[in-house]
Design a protein around this motif. Sequence first.
Motif, PDB file in Angstrom:
ATOM      1  N   ASP A 153       0.821  -1.209   0.000  1.00 29.13           N
ATOM      2  CA  ASP A 153       0.000   0.000   0.000  1.00 29.13           C
ATOM      3  C   ASP A 153       0.859   1.264   0.000  1.00 29.13           C
ATOM      4  O   ASP A 153       0.488   2.271  -0.605  1.00 29.13           O
ATOM      5  N   VAL A 154       2.018   1.210   0.657  1.00 24.63           N
ATOM      6  CA  VAL A 154       2.923   2.366   0.653  1.00 24.63           C
ATOM      7  C   VAL A 154       3.536   2.557  -0.723  1.00 24.63           C
ATOM      8  O   VAL A 154       3.759   3.684  -1.187  1.00 24.63           O
ATOM      9  N   GLY A 155       3.802   1.470  -1.428  1.00 22.12           N
ATOM     10  CA  GLY A 155       4.328   1.554  -2.788  1.00 22.12           C
ATOM     11  C   GLY A 155       5.786   1.180  -2.881  1.00 22.12           C
ATOM     12  O   GLY A 155       6.499   1.078  -1.876  1.00 22.12           O
ATOM     13  N   VAL A 166       5.829   5.766  13.371  1.00 23.61           N
ATOM     14  CA  VAL A 166       4.384   5.620  13.180  1.00 23.61           C
ATOM     15  C   VAL A 166       3.991   4.149  13.197  1.00 23.61           C
ATOM     16  O   VAL A 166       2.990   3.761  13.809  1.00 23.61           O
ATOM     17  N   LEU A 167       4.795   3.307  12.544  1.00 22.90           N
ATOM     18  CA  LEU A 167       4.499   1.878  12.542  1.00 22.90           C
ATOM     19  C   LEU A 167       4.545   1.301  13.951  1.00 22.90           C
ATOM     20  O   LEU A 167       3.722   0.456  14.312  1.00 22.90           O
ATOM     21  N   PHE A 171       1.315   2.095  15.549  1.00 22.75           N
ATOM     22  CA  PHE A 171       0.238   1.265  15.018  1.00 22.75           C
ATOM     23  C   PHE A 171       0.270  -0.145  15.621  1.00 22.75           C
ATOM     24  O   PHE A 171      -0.769  -0.718  15.956  1.00 22.75           O
ATOM     25  N   ILE A 172       1.459  -0.719  15.732  1.00 19.27           N
ATOM     26  CA  ILE A 172       1.575  -2.087  16.257  1.00 19.27           C
ATOM     27  C   ILE A 172       1.239  -2.135  17.739  1.00 19.27           C
ATOM     28  O   ILE A 172       0.509  -3.017  18.203  1.00 19.27           O
ATOM     29  N   ASP A 173       1.753  -1.175  18.501  1.00 21.58           N
ATOM     30  CA  ASP A 173       1.584  -1.211  19.954  1.00 21.58           C
ATOM     31  C   ASP A 173       0.188  -0.774  20.390  1.00 21.58           C
ATOM     32  O   ASP A 173      -0.345  -1.290  21.379  1.00 21.58           O
ATOM     33  N   GLN A 174      -0.402   0.165  19.649  1.00 21.47           N
ATOM     34  CA  GLN A 174      -1.657   0.749  20.108  1.00 21.47           C
ATOM     35  C   GLN A 174      -2.835   0.468  19.182  1.00 21.47           C
ATOM     36  O   GLN A 174      -3.960   0.830  19.506  1.00 21.47           O
ATOM     37  N   GLY A 175      -2.585  -0.170  18.050  1.00 19.00           N
ATOM     38  CA  GLY A 175      -3.648  -0.388  17.088  1.00 19.00           C
ATOM     39  C   GLY A 175      -3.815   0.825  16.181  1.00 19.00           C
ATOM     40  O   GLY A 175      -3.055   1.785  16.234  1.00 19.00           O
ATOM     41  N   GLU A 230      -5.800   6.844   4.530  1.00 18.77           N
ATOM     42  CA  GLU A 230      -5.287   7.791   5.516  1.00 18.77           C
ATOM     43  C   GLU A 230      -4.256   7.149   6.442  1.00 18.77           C
ATOM     44  O   GLU A 230      -3.346   7.815   6.935  1.00 18.77           O
ATOM     45  N   GLN A 231      -4.381   5.820   6.663  1.00 17.35           N
ATOM     46  CA  GLN A 231      -3.380   5.117   7.451  1.00 17.35           C
ATOM     47  C   GLN A 231      -2.070   4.992   6.679  1.00 17.35           C
ATOM     48  O   GLN A 231      -0.983   5.215   7.230  1.00 17.35           O
ATOM     49  N   THR A 232      -2.200   4.642   5.417  1.00 19.09           N
ATOM     50  CA  THR A 232      -1.007   4.523   4.584  1.00 19.09           C
ATOM     51  C   THR A 232      -0.277   5.853   4.485  1.00 19.09           C
ATOM     52  O   THR A 232       0.957   5.911   4.505  1.00 19.09           O
ATOM     53  N   ALA A 233      -1.027   6.938   4.379  1.00 15.89           N
ATOM     54  CA  ALA A 233      -0.415   8.261   4.257  1.00 15.89           C
ATOM     55  C   ALA A 233       0.425   8.608   5.482  1.00 15.89           C
ATOM     56  O   ALA A 233       1.444   9.299   5.375  1.00 15.89           O
ATOM     57  N   GLN A 234       0.011   8.124   6.648  1.00 18.11           N
ATOM     58  CA  GLN A 234       0.801   8.379   7.849  1.00 18.11           C
ATOM     59  C   GLN A 234       2.105   7.593   7.844  1.00 18.11           C
ATOM     60  O   GLN A 234       3.116   8.044   8.397  1.00 18.11           O
TER      61      GLN A 234
END
Length: 254
Positions: free
Chosen positions: A73-75, A124-125, A128-132, A142-146
């Motif tokens: 998704d990031v590319g 950021v990753l 996402f992993i630690d907190q969802g 919008e998640q990918t953009a972050q």
Amino acid sequence: ELFAELGLSQNKSSWINQPQTLTNQTVVFTPSNSGFASFSNIIPNIPAHAALLATNTLGGNGATARFNTTFFDVGARTFALTTDTARLLAGARGSMGTWDWETAIGHSRSKVVNTTGNQVDAQVLRRFIDQGGYDFLAPKPEQTAQLRVSTTRHAESELDIADFKISGTLAQLGGGALGMAAGIEARRESMFSNPDTLAKEGRLLGTGSSEYSGRRKAVAAYAELVAPLTRQLEVQAAGRFDKYDDFGSAFSPK
């Protein structure tokens, strides 16, 4: 005879690489010791990640999972390199009897700009992993953009030089002329590389960072003899002495 040279060039290259991956061997740069540390891909609380619940076979509520993925998704990661160089040289040359001489001063500079795209922000990753908050199976735009970041690295090097050299004939030997060449030179060198702030902070997943800056001065003297003793036998002898202001001197004989 007076002479001058001017050279300008620009080189551009670009390439792409596979999207960033996440495995149990992925590392991140650690600024504190300029080394690397393992980036944990363990998801600590599966129920907090709704996208994994439907396919979770690793246990019930509160179970953990080690997650491997490729961030399609990031590319695909992109790289672009632009190098601009400039060189200016001016001098004079001439002869005195059987001797030829030449002297010159010069300046050269090289600038490099290296840009990368579609990198993954490790900070950021980690969140996402630690907190969802990230749907690993069907990420939202919008998640990918972050996650997606781009970086730019600047580097530059410069060289100033002045030299004088002379060559000619000392005498006649059985096989021909006894030739000699000698010269002196002085140089001033400098270079630096400034990576992107994200790279220096260890924010790029699976990517290191290097930074350097320095300058030095050097002087050198050299000489060479070519002695054709006969038409079948020639003897050569040469030597060069360099002195640097940062580490000392070196002598190179031949």
